[in-house]
Scaffold this motif. Sequence first.
Motif, PDB file in Angstrom:
ATOM      1  N   PHE A   1       0.827  -1.203   0.000  1.00  0.00           N
ATOM      2  CA  PHE A   1       0.000   0.000   0.000  1.00  0.00           C
ATOM      3  C   PHE A   1       0.866   1.259   0.000  1.00  0.00           C
ATOM      4  N   THR A   2       1.870   1.294   0.859  1.00  0.00           N
ATOM      5  CA  THR A   2       2.700   2.498   0.963  1.00  0.00           C
ATOM      6  C   THR A   2       3.484   2.765  -0.321  1.00  0.00           C
ATOM      7  N   LYS A   3       3.873   1.689  -1.030  1.00  0.00           N
ATOM      8  CA  LYS A   3       4.657   1.880  -2.254  1.00  0.00           C
ATOM      9  C   LYS A   3       3.847   2.555  -3.350  1.00  0.00           C
ATOM     10  N   ILE A   4       2.516   2.401  -3.327  1.00  0.00           N
ATOM     11  CA  ILE A   4       1.672   3.031  -4.345  1.00  0.00           C
ATOM     12  C   ILE A   4       1.807   4.547  -4.305  1.00  0.00           C
ATOM     13  N   PHE A   5       1.906   5.086  -3.081  1.00  0.00           N
ATOM     14  CA  PHE A   5       1.922   6.538  -2.912  1.00  0.00           C
ATOM     15  C   PHE A   5       3.310   7.095  -2.586  1.00  0.00           C
ATOM     16  N   ASP A   6       4.339   6.281  -2.827  1.00  0.00           N
ATOM     17  CA  ASP A   6       5.710   6.700  -2.514  1.00  0.00           C
ATOM     18  C   ASP A   6       6.102   8.019  -3.162  1.00  0.00           C
ATOM     19  N   TRP A   7       5.548   8.294  -4.337  1.00  0.00           N
ATOM     20  CA  TRP A   7       5.960   9.492  -5.084  1.00  0.00           C
ATOM     21  C   TRP A   7       5.108  10.708  -4.725  1.00  0.00           C
ATOM     22  N   ARG A   8       4.028  10.494  -3.972  1.00  0.00           N
ATOM     23  CA  ARG A   8       3.120  11.591  -3.641  1.00  0.00           C
ATOM     24  C   ARG A   8       3.226  12.034  -2.190  1.00  0.00           C
ATOM     25  N   ILE A   9       3.432  11.073  -1.300  1.00  0.00           N
ATOM     26  CA  ILE A   9       3.453  11.382   0.127  1.00  0.00           C
ATOM     27  C   ILE A   9       4.307  10.352   0.846  1.00  0.00           C
ATOM     28  N   ASP A  10       5.021  10.788   1.854  1.00  0.00           N
ATOM     29  CA  ASP A  10       5.779   9.860   2.690  1.00  0.00           C
ATOM     30  C   ASP A  10       4.836   9.381   3.790  1.00  0.00           C
TER      31      ASP A  10
ATOM     32  N   ILE B   1       0.213  -0.273 -14.159  1.00  0.00           N
ATOM     33  CA  ILE B   1       0.703   0.952 -13.521  1.00  0.00           C
ATOM     34  C   ILE B   1      -0.438   1.549 -12.706  1.00  0.00           C
ATOM     35  N   TYR B   2      -0.083   2.237 -11.625  1.00  0.00           N
ATOM     36  CA  TYR B   2      -1.088   2.960 -10.836  1.00  0.00           C
ATOM     37  C   TYR B   2      -1.240   4.374 -11.387  1.00  0.00           C
ATOM     38  N   TYR B   3      -2.496   4.739 -11.657  1.00  0.00           N
ATOM     39  CA  TYR B   3      -2.818   6.066 -12.163  1.00  0.00           C
ATOM     40  C   TYR B   3      -3.760   6.775 -11.199  1.00  0.00           C
ATOM     41  N   ASP B   4      -3.801   8.108 -11.303  1.00  0.00           N
ATOM     42  CA  ASP B   4      -4.818   8.847 -10.573  1.00  0.00           C
ATOM     43  C   ASP B   4      -6.090   8.858 -11.404  1.00  0.00           C
ATOM     44  N   GLN B   5      -7.121   9.559 -10.946  1.00  0.00           N
ATOM     45  CA  GLN B   5      -8.422   9.528 -11.624  1.00  0.00           C
ATOM     46  C   GLN B   5      -8.374  10.122 -13.031  1.00  0.00           C
TER      47      GLN B   5
ATOM     48  N   GLY C   1      -5.805   9.742 -15.155  1.00  0.00           N
ATOM     49  CA  GLY C   1      -4.950   8.980 -16.055  1.00  0.00           C
ATOM     50  C   GLY C   1      -3.487   9.357 -15.994  1.00  0.00           C
ATOM     51  N   ASN C   2      -3.081  10.079 -14.942  1.00  0.00           N
ATOM     52  CA  ASN C   2      -1.669  10.407 -14.747  1.00  0.00           C
ATOM     53  C   ASN C   2      -1.020   9.355 -13.853  1.00  0.00           C
ATOM     54  N   SER C   3       0.141   8.888 -14.265  1.00  0.00           N
ATOM     55  CA  SER C   3       0.845   7.884 -13.471  1.00  0.00           C
ATOM     56  C   SER C   3       1.207   8.443 -12.099  1.00  0.00           C
ATOM     57  N   LEU C   4       1.121   7.588 -11.071  1.00  0.00           N
ATOM     58  CA  LEU C   4       1.528   8.003  -9.726  1.00  0.00           C
ATOM     59  C   LEU C   4       3.040   7.945  -9.552  1.00  0.00           C
ATOM     60  N   GLU C   5       3.733   7.347 -10.522  1.00  0.00           N
ATOM     61  CA  GLU C   5       5.179   7.241 -10.418  1.00  0.00           C
ATOM     62  C   GLU C   5       5.833   8.590 -10.708  1.00  0.00           C
TER      63      GLU C   5
ATOM     64  N   LYS D   1      11.566  17.768  -6.790  1.00  0.00           N
ATOM     65  CA  LYS D   1      10.243  17.903  -7.377  1.00  0.00           C
ATOM     66  C   LYS D   1       9.947  16.682  -8.231  1.00  0.00           C
ATOM     67  N   ASN D   2       8.893  15.983  -7.885  1.00  0.00           N
ATOM     68  CA  ASN D   2       8.519  14.785  -8.634  1.00  0.00           C
ATOM     69  C   ASN D   2       7.580  15.140  -9.772  1.00  0.00           C
ATOM     70  N   GLU D   3       7.978  14.795 -10.968  1.00  0.00           N
ATOM     71  CA  GLU D   3       7.132  15.012 -12.135  1.00  0.00           C
ATOM     72  C   GLU D   3       6.555  13.684 -12.608  1.00  0.00           C
ATOM     73  N   GLU D   4       5.323  13.737 -13.094  1.00  0.00           N
ATOM     74  CA  GLU D   4       4.684  12.503 -13.563  1.00  0.00           C
ATOM     75  C   GLU D   4       5.412  11.981 -14.789  1.00  0.00           C
ATOM     76  N   ASN D   5       5.678  10.675 -14.802  1.00  0.00           N
ATOM     77  CA  ASN D   5       6.431  10.069 -15.904  1.00  0.00           C
ATOM     78  C   ASN D   5       5.548   9.663 -17.073  1.00  0.00           C
ATOM     79  N   VAL D   6       4.357   9.125 -16.767  1.00  0.00           N
ATOM     80  CA  VAL D   6       3.545   8.484 -17.801  1.00  0.00           C
ATOM     81  C   VAL D   6       2.103   8.942 -17.685  1.00  0.00           C
ATOM     82  N   THR D   7       1.459   9.107 -18.817  1.00  0.00           N
ATOM     83  CA  THR D   7       0.019   9.331 -18.848  1.00  0.00           C
ATOM     84  C   THR D   7      -0.587   8.331 -19.821  1.00  0.00           C
TER      85      THR D   7
END
Length: 463
Positions: free
Chosen positions: A200-209, A263-267, A269-273, A405-411
């Motif tokens: 679960f935590t790895k899904i949001f690693d790029w958005r929140i610690d 891949i995990y995306y937000d609502q 269609g932006n990758s969470l990575e 600064k984390n930028e989205e890699n994939v859409t």
Amino acid sequence: MYKLYSTYGSINICCSSTCYNVLPCSETDNRKLCKERIKRLKKFVYFSLLVFLISSFLYVRYLKGEVKKDDVSAERKNYIGVKYEVGKGETFVQILRKSHLKNDVIDSIINSFSKIYSPKKIDVDDQVFIFTDEDFNFRRLEYKNDPSKTYVVEYTSKYNSYIINNRSTVSIEFIEGEVDDNIINAIKAKGENEKLALKFTKIFDWRIDVFSEVKKGDKFTILFEKEYIDGEFYKYGDIIYASFENDKNLYEGFLYDDGNGKIYYDQNGNSLEGTFLKAPLATYYRISSTFTSKRYHPILKRYIPHYAVDYSAPKKTPVYAASDGYIIYVGYNYIGGKTVRIDHENGYNSEYCHLFSYAKDIKVGKFVKQGEVIGYVGKSGYATGYHLHFAVKKNGKFINPLKIKNEENVTIDPSKLNDYKIYVDNIRTLVLGIKSFKNFPSMFSKSDFIFKYADTFGKSPNI
């Protein structure tokens, strides 16, 4: 008896004298869209009740013995079995000799076993079962190093070897809860273990610690797979959907495969990575030292710069590559201890110090993917406790890892975005339906539940 009726904007599900109210849309929503959501939720309820009734019927038949179970031959019932657990440094031959088998029998067993598995690969705590008849003649060997498979050597008129793939089932299960002290304990409190929490935590690693930024009262939701072998829990599968509500911010992750892998995306269609993991290790207690130009060193007893972040963590905690790149250094120095350095794109370079050990096949020149294990937390070199010293350089200059600064890699491909939004709507409707029941049945198989439910809306989810 279940009853289902609806008014504009709501659905009421009643059983006996208890009713559950479901609101798939608000008063501000389009009336046509709202009616469509109500229609979908009705289909979900009817289908889930049907599957539950069928599953319950089959389960009762199984308990009554109407569904046949595997039979064990009368001859095998007379076998005498001995169980051995492989000890440290013990070989396959040594295990066989414990059963006082003749040398020619041992040779035949090894030759047959080698056709399905290498005897050199047996490891500590693996299990070996040896069966003989009443006259102590060898009849059968079973080797188990994984609950999903059994390696068998059997003797009738000749030696035969084969692999039994033990019966497995995958169920779709759901939990939600609220954080008290930390996310791992919150998920454990729901009856699951640490492995699900780390997924679960790895899904949001790029958005929140989720270890340092989590607060009491934060909420989480997880829709996930659990695999069972012969009715016993074996391992967790994919997390299909996850949400985390932190400080009034809602983070969601939808697992989707648009043809290029899951891949995990937000609502939208932006990758969470992102470019870099916020914390490149499986778990940790706290940040014990921050990025600063002046820190009192506990061993050197003087103030020196600390251009890194130190994560206090349990011994042998897996350490991940923070981003894709090539390993440029693997070695030991008296201050940093066992160290790994990785060269990344766009001028980035990362360093991981005080490791207990390196991961298998970690060497200079190897390309590693983001999230790949490169080593394990230790306290080698100048260290007073187990922790990871994590440093990052940009164009040769140290920068604060926590401020990258984390930028989205994939859409998602624009041509597939409409399908994805339908999938997101289906998953949200499913989660909403589950939340409306206090006793949600967890006896559904993946193919009979999620896939058929999604097919109702004309789109099979790519999970």
